[in-house]
Scaffold this motif. Structure first.
Motif, short mmCIF file in Angstrom:
data_model
loop_
_atom_site.label_atom_id
_atom_site.label_comp_id
_atom_site.label_asym_id
_atom_site.label_seq_id
_atom_site.Cartn_x
_atom_site.Cartn_y
_atom_site.Cartn_z
N UNK A 12 -64.73 12.63 -8.48
CA UNK A 12 -65.15 13.07 -9.81
C UNK A 12 -65.92 14.39 -9.71
N UNK A 13 -66.70 14.55 -8.65
CA UNK A 13 -67.45 15.80 -8.48
C UNK A 13 -66.48 16.99 -8.28
N UNK A 14 -65.46 16.78 -7.46
CA UNK A 14 -64.45 17.83 -7.23
C UNK A 14 -63.74 18.17 -8.53
N UNK A 15 -63.33 17.14 -9.28
CA UNK A 15 -62.63 17.39 -10.55
C UNK A 15 -63.54 18.09 -11.55
N UNK A 16 -64.79 17.68 -11.63
CA UNK A 16 -65.75 18.34 -12.53
C UNK A 16 -65.91 19.81 -12.17
N UNK A 17 -65.99 20.09 -10.90
CA UNK A 17 -66.22 21.47 -10.43
C UNK A 17 -65.00 22.35 -10.63
N UNK A 18 -63.83 21.84 -10.30
CA UNK A 18 -62.64 22.70 -10.26
C UNK A 18 -61.64 22.46 -11.39
N UNK A 19 -61.29 21.19 -11.63
CA UNK A 19 -60.21 20.91 -12.57
C UNK A 19 -60.66 21.05 -14.03
N UNK A 20 -61.72 20.36 -14.40
CA UNK A 20 -62.14 20.34 -15.80
C UNK A 20 -62.68 21.68 -16.27
N UNK A 21 -63.04 22.56 -15.36
CA UNK A 21 -63.61 23.84 -15.73
C UNK A 21 -62.73 25.03 -15.38
N UNK A 22 -61.48 24.79 -15.09
CA UNK A 22 -60.58 25.88 -14.72
C UNK A 22 -60.12 26.64 -15.95
N UNK A 23 -59.74 27.89 -15.78
CA UNK A 23 -59.18 28.63 -16.92
C UNK A 23 -57.92 27.92 -17.41
N UNK A 24 -57.75 27.91 -18.70
CA UNK A 24 -56.65 27.16 -19.30
C UNK A 24 -55.44 28.06 -19.54
N UNK A 25 -54.31 27.63 -19.02
CA UNK A 25 -53.04 28.32 -19.25
C UNK A 25 -52.73 28.22 -20.74
N UNK A 26 -52.56 29.34 -21.44
CA UNK A 26 -52.35 29.30 -22.90
C UNK A 26 -51.07 28.59 -23.32
#
Length: 180
Positions: A42-56
């Motif tokens: 969950x820490x990895x996902x919070x850091x990288x996945x949930x906060x990544x730039x979003x492909x339009x």
């Protein structure tokens, strides 16, 4: 294919899909070892996945944040959306086949299920309605009573709250444990 080959293929697939994961592998190129690979915690996902730039080109659905206290962005490609709606349409079609179900109501929160429910109901030829998640529970109950759905598509937490608010259907703790 040997286990190491399968592992190498899976790691490469993850790195292709999530370029940020490549940086977490820490320079390991081909001799992957499960003990050395970073977990998708969950820490990895919070850091990288949930906060990544979003492909339009992707659709963004936000969770309600009910369990975590924080709304998360969940991304779906057009292909993901189509696949999800196709599967759900088939499932609901099978569940209501021969039941005489004509009216469906979605009371689902804010995520992907909530945003696709009306499309699914429409595909099934059902009269459809939905209740905005943000409304007070009393208004959920009013809309349920007014629409009188044959099918209520909801979440356990919403169903439990509604059932507690209706005096004629007070639930006992055993029922509550089924949903919590």
């Amino acid at each position: 294919m040997m286990l190491l080959g399968k592992l190498q293929n899976k790691v490469q697939e993850v790195m292709d899909e999530y370029p940020w994961y490549k940086g977490l592998v820490d320079g390991e190129k081909t001799n992957y070892n499960l003990q050395n690979l970073p977990l998708m915690s969950s820490k990895t996902l919070e850091t990288f996945y949930y906060n990544q730039p979003i492909d339009p080109s992707w659709t963004v659905y936000r969770t309600s944040g009910t369990s975590s206290g924080r709304r998360k962005a969940i991304l779906y490609s057009e292909e993901d959306d189509k696949y999800y709606v196709d599967i759900k349409t088939k499932l609901f079609g099978e569940l209501i086949a021969g039941s005489g179900c004509n009216r469906a109501l979605a009371d689902m929160g804010t995520g992907h299920a909530a945003n696709t429910a009306l499309t699914i109901f429409e595909r099934l030829g059902l009269e459809k309605s939905s209740i905005p998640f943000e409304l007070p529970i009393e208004q959920h109950i009013e809309q349920l009573k007014a629409f009188k759905p044959d099918l209520l598509y909801t979440m356990p937490s919403i169903l439990l709250t509604i059932s507690y608010m209706l005096p004629e259907t007070r639930v006992n703790s055993e029922f509550a444990r089924l949903f919590w």
